[in-house]
Design a protein around this motif. Sequence first.
Motif, PDB file in Angstrom:
ATOM      1  N   ALA A 168       0.804  -1.222   0.000  1.00  0.00           N
ATOM      2  CA  ALA A 168       0.000   0.000   0.000  1.00  0.00           C
ATOM      3  C   ALA A 168       0.841   1.278   0.000  1.00  0.00           C
ATOM      4  O   ALA A 168       0.516   2.223  -0.686  1.00  0.00           O
ATOM      5  CB  ALA A 168      -0.951  -0.007   1.199  1.00  0.00           C
ATOM      6  N   PRO A 169       1.959   1.362   0.765  1.00  0.00           N
ATOM      7  CA  PRO A 169       2.713   2.611   0.791  1.00  0.00           C
ATOM      8  C   PRO A 169       3.525   2.865  -0.471  1.00  0.00           C
ATOM      9  O   PRO A 169       4.106   3.907  -0.614  1.00  0.00           O
ATOM     10  CB  PRO A 169       3.654   2.429   1.993  1.00  0.00           C
ATOM     11  CG  PRO A 169       3.137   1.250   2.750  1.00  0.00           C
ATOM     12  CD  PRO A 169       2.476   0.391   1.730  1.00  0.00           C
ATOM     13  N   ALA A 170       3.577   1.896  -1.391  1.00  0.00           N
ATOM     14  CA  ALA A 170       4.468   2.017  -2.552  1.00  0.00           C
ATOM     15  C   ALA A 170       4.238   3.266  -3.382  1.00  0.00           C
ATOM     16  O   ALA A 170       5.175   3.941  -3.749  1.00  0.00           O
ATOM     17  CB  ALA A 170       4.357   0.772  -3.430  1.00  0.00           C
ATOM     18  N   PRO A 171       2.953   3.640  -3.707  1.00  0.00           N
ATOM     19  CA  PRO A 171       2.767   4.824  -4.535  1.00  0.00           C
ATOM     20  C   PRO A 171       3.359   6.079  -3.919  1.00  0.00           C
ATOM     21  O   PRO A 171       4.038   6.838  -4.580  1.00  0.00           O
ATOM     22  CB  PRO A 171       1.240   4.918  -4.659  1.00  0.00           C
ATOM     23  CG  PRO A 171       0.764   3.516  -4.446  1.00  0.00           C
ATOM     24  CD  PRO A 171       1.710   2.930  -3.449  1.00  0.00           C
ATOM     25  N   ALA A 172       3.119   6.292  -2.605  1.00  0.00           N
ATOM     26  CA  ALA A 172       3.648   7.500  -1.972  1.00  0.00           C
ATOM     27  C   ALA A 172       5.160   7.488  -1.954  1.00  0.00           C
ATOM     28  O   ALA A 172       5.819   8.496  -2.164  1.00  0.00           O
ATOM     29  CB  ALA A 172       3.102   7.608  -0.545  1.00  0.00           C
ATOM     30  N   ALA A 173       5.749   6.298  -1.713  1.00  0.00           N
ATOM     31  CA  ALA A 173       7.208   6.218  -1.665  1.00  0.00           C
ATOM     32  C   ALA A 173       7.810   6.501  -3.029  1.00  0.00           C
ATOM     33  O   ALA A 173       8.777   7.234  -3.161  1.00  0.00           O
ATOM     34  CB  ALA A 173       7.619   4.834  -1.174  1.00  0.00           C
ATOM     35  N   SER A 174       7.237   5.897  -4.077  1.00  0.00           N
ATOM     36  CA  SER A 174       7.770   6.124  -5.419  1.00  0.00           C
ATOM     37  C   SER A 174       7.554   7.569  -5.838  1.00  0.00           C
ATOM     38  O   SER A 174       8.377   8.144  -6.541  1.00  0.00           O
ATOM     39  CB  SER A 174       7.113   5.170  -6.420  1.00  0.00           C
ATOM     40  OG  SER A 174       5.713   5.356  -6.457  1.00  0.00           O
ATOM     41  N   ALA A 175       6.420   8.157  -5.414  1.00  0.00           N
ATOM     42  CA  ALA A 175       6.157   9.548  -5.755  1.00  0.00           C
ATOM     43  C   ALA A 175       7.220  10.456  -5.165  1.00  0.00           C
ATOM     44  O   ALA A 175       7.666  11.412  -5.795  1.00  0.00           O
ATOM     45  CB  ALA A 175       4.770   9.952  -5.250  1.00  0.00           C
ATOM     46  N   GLY A 188      16.229  23.819 -13.103  1.00  0.00           N
ATOM     47  CA  GLY A 188      16.415  23.204 -11.798  1.00  0.00           C
ATOM     48  C   GLY A 188      15.686  21.873 -11.732  1.00  0.00           C
ATOM     49  O   GLY A 188      14.977  21.482 -12.660  1.00  0.00           O
ATOM     50  N   ARG A 189      15.882  21.177 -10.626  1.00  0.00           N
ATOM     51  CA  ARG A 189      15.188  19.903 -10.409  1.00  0.00           C
ATOM     52  C   ARG A 189      14.498  19.950  -9.057  1.00  0.00           C
ATOM     53  O   ARG A 189      15.026  20.498  -8.092  1.00  0.00           O
ATOM     54  CB  ARG A 189      16.182  18.735 -10.439  1.00  0.00           C
ATOM     55  CG  ARG A 189      16.787  18.483 -11.812  1.00  0.00           C
ATOM     56  CD  ARG A 189      17.671  17.252 -11.783  1.00  0.00           C
ATOM     57  NE  ARG A 189      18.287  16.993 -13.086  1.00  0.00           N
ATOM     58  CZ  ARG A 189      19.088  15.964 -13.348  1.00  0.00           C
ATOM     59  NH1 ARG A 189      19.374  15.093 -12.381  1.00  0.00           N
ATOM     60  NH2 ARG A 189      19.589  15.789 -14.558  1.00  0.00           N
ATOM     61  N   VAL A 190      13.309  19.341  -9.011  1.00  0.00           N
ATOM     62  CA  VAL A 190      12.562  19.270  -7.754  1.00  0.00           C
ATOM     63  C   VAL A 190      12.122  17.830  -7.522  1.00  0.00           C
ATOM     64  O   VAL A 190      11.812  17.097  -8.459  1.00  0.00           O
ATOM     65  CB  VAL A 190      11.333  20.203  -7.760  1.00  0.00           C
ATOM     66  CG1 VAL A 190      11.752  21.654  -7.723  1.00  0.00           C
ATOM     67  CG2 VAL A 190      10.450  19.949  -8.969  1.00  0.00           C
ATOM     68  N   GLU A 191      12.115  17.439  -6.260  1.00  0.00           N
ATOM     69  CA  GLU A 191      11.671  16.101  -5.888  1.00  0.00           C
ATOM     70  C   GLU A 191      11.268  16.122  -4.414  1.00  0.00           C
ATOM     71  O   GLU A 191      11.469  17.109  -3.712  1.00  0.00           O
ATOM     72  CB  GLU A 191      12.799  15.076  -6.098  1.00  0.00           C
ATOM     73  CG  GLU A 191      14.044  15.346  -5.259  1.00  0.00           C
ATOM     74  CD  GLU A 191      15.134  14.310  -5.502  1.00  0.00           C
ATOM     75  OE1 GLU A 191      14.787  13.131  -5.711  1.00  0.00           O
ATOM     76  OE2 GLU A 191      16.315  14.696  -5.473  1.00  0.00           O
ATOM     77  N   GLY A 192      10.660  15.027  -3.961  1.00  0.00           N
ATOM     78  CA  GLY A 192      10.344  14.889  -2.544  1.00  0.00           C
ATOM     79  C   GLY A 192       9.187  15.732  -2.072  1.00  0.00           C
ATOM     80  O   GLY A 192       9.136  16.136  -0.922  1.00  0.00           O
ATOM     81  N   PHE A 193       8.205  16.018  -2.955  1.00  0.00           N
ATOM     82  CA  PHE A 193       7.031  16.791  -2.548  1.00  0.00           C
ATOM     83  C   PHE A 193       5.788  15.899  -2.617  1.00  0.00           C
ATOM     84  O   PHE A 193       5.718  14.955  -3.393  1.00  0.00           O
ATOM     85  CB  PHE A 193       6.851  18.023  -3.441  1.00  0.00           C
ATOM     86  CG  PHE A 193       6.761  17.713  -4.911  1.00  0.00           C
ATOM     87  CD1 PHE A 193       5.535  17.450  -5.507  1.00  0.00           C
ATOM     88  CD2 PHE A 193       7.902  17.671  -5.701  1.00  0.00           C
ATOM     89  CE1 PHE A 193       5.451  17.166  -6.860  1.00  0.00           C
ATOM     90  CE2 PHE A 193       7.832  17.381  -7.054  1.00  0.00           C
ATOM     91  CZ  PHE A 193       6.601  17.127  -7.634  1.00  0.00           C
ATOM     92  N   GLY A 194       4.817  16.211  -1.777  1.00  0.00           N
ATOM     93  CA  GLY A 194       3.606  15.411  -1.746  1.00  0.00           C
ATOM     94  C   GLY A 194       2.339  16.215  -1.916  1.00  0.00           C
ATOM     95  O   GLY A 194       1.241  15.675  -1.834  1.00  0.00           O
ATOM     96  N   SER A 195       2.467  17.519  -2.168  1.00  0.00           N
ATOM     97  CA  SER A 195       1.308  18.397  -2.354  1.00  0.00           C
ATOM     98  C   SER A 195       1.741  19.601  -3.171  1.00  0.00           C
ATOM     99  O   SER A 195       2.946  19.832  -3.368  1.00  0.00           O
ATOM    100  CB  SER A 195       0.760  18.859  -1.005  1.00  0.00           C
ATOM    101  OG  SER A 195       1.702  19.697  -0.347  1.00  0.00           O
ATOM    102  N   ALA A 196       0.752  20.376  -3.630  1.00  0.00           N
ATOM    103  CA  ALA A 196       1.075  21.585  -4.386  1.00  0.00           C
ATOM    104  C   ALA A 196       1.883  22.561  -3.527  1.00  0.00           C
ATOM    105  O   ALA A 196       2.839  23.176  -4.008  1.00  0.00           O
ATOM    106  CB  ALA A 196      -0.209  22.254  -4.874  1.00  0.00           C
ATOM    107  N   ARG A 197       1.530  22.684  -2.270  1.00  0.00           N
ATOM    108  CA  ARG A 197       2.257  23.604  -1.386  1.00  0.00           C
ATOM    109  C   ARG A 197       3.721  23.195  -1.248  1.00  0.00           C
ATOM    110  O   ARG A 197       4.625  24.028  -1.300  1.00  0.00           O
ATOM    111  CB  ARG A 197       1.578  23.652  -0.010  1.00  0.00           C
ATOM    112  CG  ARG A 197       2.145  24.719   0.920  1.00  0.00           C
ATOM    113  CD  ARG A 197       1.340  24.803   2.198  1.00  0.00           C
ATOM    114  NE  ARG A 197      -0.019  25.243   1.942  1.00  0.00           N
ATOM    115  CZ  ARG A 197      -0.380  26.518   1.802  1.00  0.00           C
ATOM    116  NH1 ARG A 197       0.543  27.482   1.910  1.00  0.00           N
ATOM    117  NH2 ARG A 197      -1.632  26.846   1.583  1.00  0.00           N
ATOM    118  N   GLU A 198       3.961  21.883  -1.082  1.00  0.00           N
ATOM    119  CA  GLU A 198       5.337  21.397  -0.966  1.00  0.00           C
ATOM    120  C   GLU A 198       6.084  21.555  -2.283  1.00  0.00           C
ATOM    121  O   GLU A 198       7.276  21.873  -2.294  1.00  0.00           O
ATOM    122  CB  GLU A 198       5.332  19.927  -0.535  1.00  0.00           C
ATOM    123  CG  GLU A 198       4.856  19.717   0.895  1.00  0.00           C
ATOM    124  CD  GLU A 198       4.800  18.251   1.281  1.00  0.00           C
ATOM    125  OE1 GLU A 198       5.193  17.394   0.445  1.00  0.00           O
ATOM    126  OE2 GLU A 198       4.362  17.944   2.409  1.00  0.00           O
TER     127      GLU A 198
END
Length: 315
Positions: free
Chosen positions: A31-38, A54-64
Amino acid sequence: MPLGLRNKKKHKSKETSKLVESEAAPPAPAAPAPAASASRLQFHTQLAHGSPTGRVEGFGSARELYAKIAEAFGIDPAEIMFCTLNTHKADMDKLLGAQIGLEDFIFAHIKGQRKEVEVLKTDDVLGLTITDNGTGCAFIKRIKEGSLMDQTKMVCVGDHIETINGKNVADRRHYEVAKMLKDLEKGQMLKLQLIEPMKAFEKLEPRSKGGTLPEAKISRGRETLRLRTKGPATVEEMPTEIEEKAIKKVDELLETYMGIRDIELAATMVEAGRDKKNPDEFAVALDETLGDFAFPDEFVFDVWGAIGDAKQGRL
């Protein structure tokens, strides 16, 4: 006619509770796989008026995401008005919304010149459609041709509405700003303080009315990153053709009833109605997930109808 849907209580049935309890016992299948891969996904980004990549990663919402973009370019996140996908232009058909294709390139539009507009409200309808970036920045997504605001040439698609008659609305949601504009009485003077997105070549950018919204596309990649207002981002298959038609129709209903456009909100509403059997169940689901909007019963019923029409191939 009103259905009294607002009076429905928010509760889970005993059957639903038992199902949740029984399904919790066996180990969840990754179950946690999608969030982890995201969280490991990387996206390329630039400032729309020009910048290095630039590069961005490690966000889980528009605010992040906005915070990550701001960090990449050394700016305040509040300076970012909105983002477009795969174009540096303020193209409202390419706004970053609920879905980001895994190959999409993100362009961030930041605040530029401030301007003030004063106009007499001679019509009940101003002709503006409002949206927001999910982080407290409401801006103009569409200007209806021939409307009062269409005749006010200083007002442009992409402009952030900062104040209305001296009242600061910089941190208000789009539906709140749209309601304030709608509630202004006919014959009243309207004074707006606006901020336009920064442009690299001011003289080469024609004034835009927002394009033909029915042509707007949801990301066409095979997989997309779904950003959610509540909860973590997930990697999902792109919406089916049926879901895409339903989302577009609901987005149109949002404009008709509330004067806003919001693909993420429309997608969330379609998702809420996916397994519901009747409009009452659908109304309860909306209250649980989107209660702050206080949608009128007529609107809920029309949205339910649009979801049903899409499923039956009538859209």
